[in-house]
Design a protein around this motif. Structure first.
Motif, mmCIF file in Angstrom:
data_model
loop_
_atom_site.group_PDB
_atom_site.id
_atom_site.type_symbol
_atom_site.label_atom_id
_atom_site.label_comp_id
_atom_site.label_asym_id
_atom_site.label_seq_id
_atom_site.Cartn_x
_atom_site.Cartn_y
_atom_site.Cartn_z
ATOM 1 N N THR A 1 0.840 -1.194 0.000
ATOM 2 C CA THR A 1 0.000 0.000 0.000
ATOM 3 C C THR A 1 0.873 1.242 0.000
ATOM 4 N N GLU B 1 -3.025 3.698 -3.203
ATOM 5 C CA GLU B 1 -2.960 2.626 -4.201
ATOM 6 C C GLU B 1 -2.410 1.353 -3.567
ATOM 7 N N ASP C 1 -0.779 -2.340 -4.514
ATOM 8 C CA ASP C 1 -0.145 -3.147 -5.545
ATOM 9 C C ASP C 1 0.109 -4.531 -4.957
#
Length: 496
Positions: free
Chosen positions: A111, A116, A118
């Motif tokens: 994070t 976002e 990933d």
């Protein structure tokens, strides 16, 4: 696999390049706007140089340019690392700070501060052991700052002109403290160094003749310090030849005293040069002792700041100094605030890492760069080779209990060898090449005994390890039915 790498410094870039050559997809996250880690323009201070000589501080297949000085500046090292990242087309996500990394269904969710998330198959922590400065507790700091004073970490000092006409106090006596003192002293109205403990400094040229790399950046130099597993000549050095070994080390201290006029300056550290590893092995900053002799730098030994008040600092020896700017070069914390993994550290904060790489408590997680050494690029690169082999299931490991025992023994040994000054188990100086030998020994990929023998009297040459990564890649390709997806296993065209 898709591998996430946190940190775009020496270790992160070496890991990314090596794993790409082994057929993996990688993504490198870094909070800075440029690659380089400690060499980033956001962290480097005036006067920053390498501690190791240029020829020894490099990757096996990507040395520093020969036109750089013997001890390159921070900006020159960063430029070299940026060229490395571009040459090997390493995918980096800059200005991307990782706020949390957690295991999820056998993978890792990364994070970012932006929110976002990933998801990667495996995770490598390469955020560096010098990522967070340690700041001393300075009573009265708030009032000092309200009155116009400044207190900052050394890594926050990016422009020596900030010291112009001001009374500057540098707290610390390690290499970074002495390095930053020099350019500040050329701008400041006064420059005082507050040293809780004096450390031995090694001349860049011993007796103004011999480059120190000829002595301490060799396997012989490393063997002068007792390791917990002695082999070959080391048994002789620490047995029948022990008086000679001690004399060799302490003679450097004698030369340092004479060369830097330490007796005249009142700056002879306690103890002998043999005990240097119990504090820190520091390279002398060019011009520092000359500045002390000339009076542009004043060192207050065996003292600390006990209180700040507007415009002044009170020291533990009763001295009061005028102070406008205080620069703290007082070490670093080894911190992974984004990672919540129980059992990663012991109750003293020591990282429990097998071979300085593999945590004992989590699957799919690796560390690189937690083996700070004189040869950090080479140590990081060989650790990356180990990680690539482990990802392929090609590293024979002891049973978990035996791995834990080995890790605990290593920390106990370093406690004794360095008087616990090992950065929570992350500093391996002066046993850098011991780490390389152990890592490559696991893989049966060590370089020839003949070449290693040549490094006993000659400085370590990272290029001697140039064929290690290609050898591993060829082995993994031969062992994999599907083969490894094509990746360059040698330098791209146009490389050094």
């Amino acid at each position: 696999m898709r591998v996430g790498i946190i940190g775009a410094g020496v270790a992160g870039l070496a890991t990314a390049k090596t794993l790409m050559q082994a057929g993996h997809e990688v993504v490198v996250y870094d909070s800075a706007p440029d690659v380089g880690g400690v060499w980033s323009r956001t962290r480097r201070y005036p006067g920053l140089t390498t501690q190791s000589a240029r020829s020894t501080y490099g990757f096996s297949d990507y040395p520093m340019p020969k036109d750089l000085p013997e001890w390159p500046s921070g900006a020159q090292v960063q430029s070299w690392l940026a060229a490395y990242a571009e040459e090997f087309r390493i995918p980096t996500r800059l200005n991307a700070r990782v706020s949390r990394a957690a295991p999820v269904d056998g993978r890792w969710a990364v994070t970012l501060d932006s929110g976002e998330v990933d998801v990667v198959d495996r995770l490598v922590v390469a955020n560096g052991v010098f990522c967070e400065p340690t700041m001393p507790d300075l009573p009265g700091q708030e009032a000092f700052i309200e009155a116009g004073g400044e207190v900052m970490a050394g890594t926050e000092m990016h422009d020596a002109s900030l010291a112009r006409g001001r009374n500057v106090l540098v707290v610390g006596y390690g290499k970074s403290a002495c390095d930053v003192t020099m350019p500040l002293s050329q701008e400041a109205a006064s420059t005082h160094v507050i040293a809780r403990q004096l450390l031995w400094k090694i001349p860049r040229k011993i007796a103004n003749v011999m480059n120190f790399k000829m002595l301490l950046l060799t396997r012989m130099g490393e063997a002068l310090f007792r390791y917990h597993r002695l082999r070959g000549v080391e048994k002789f050095l620490h047995g029948p030849a022990d008086p000679v070994r001690r004399s060799m080390l302490n003679s450097i201290g004698t030369v340092s005293r004479r060369q830097f006029k330490l007796d005249k300056l009142g700056l002879v550290p306690r103890g002998t040069m043999e005990g240097i590893v119990k504090g820190a092995i520091g390279l002398a900053t060019e011009g520092f002792f000359e500045g002390v002799e000339q009076g542009s730098i004043v060192v207050h030994r065996d003292t600390t700041i006990t209180r700040l008040r507007p415009g002044f600092a009170e020291l533990s020896d009763g001295t009061t100094l005028p102070a406008d700017l205080i620069v703290c070069s007082t070490g670093f914390k080894q911190s992974v605030p984004f990672l919540d993994v129980p059992g990663l550290q012991d109750d003293r904060g020591n990282f429990l890492l097998y071979r300085q790489i593999l945590p004992l408590c989590a699957d799919g997680l690796y560390f690189n760069g937690y083996n700070s050494s004189f040869f950090s690029p080479l140590n990081a690169e060989m650790a990356a080779v180990w990680i690539a082999a482990h990802l392929a299931g090609a590293v024979p490991l002891p049973a978990p209990d035996e791995m834990r025992t080995q890790v605990e023994k290593q920390i106990a040994f370093m406690d004794e060898a360095t008087d616990r000054h090992h950065g929570h188990g992350t500093k391996i100086i002066p046993f850098s090449m011991k780490n390389v030998d152990e890592v490559l020994g696991d893989l049966d990929l060590n370089i020839s005994k003949r070449v290693r023998a040549s490094h006993w009297l000659n400085p370590i040459d990272p290029s001697a390890y140039r064929e290690v990564t290609p050898a591993l890649v060829a082995r993994l390709r031969a062992q994999s039915p599907a083969g490894i997806p094509p990746r360059p296993t040698s330098l791209p065209s146009g490389s050094r």
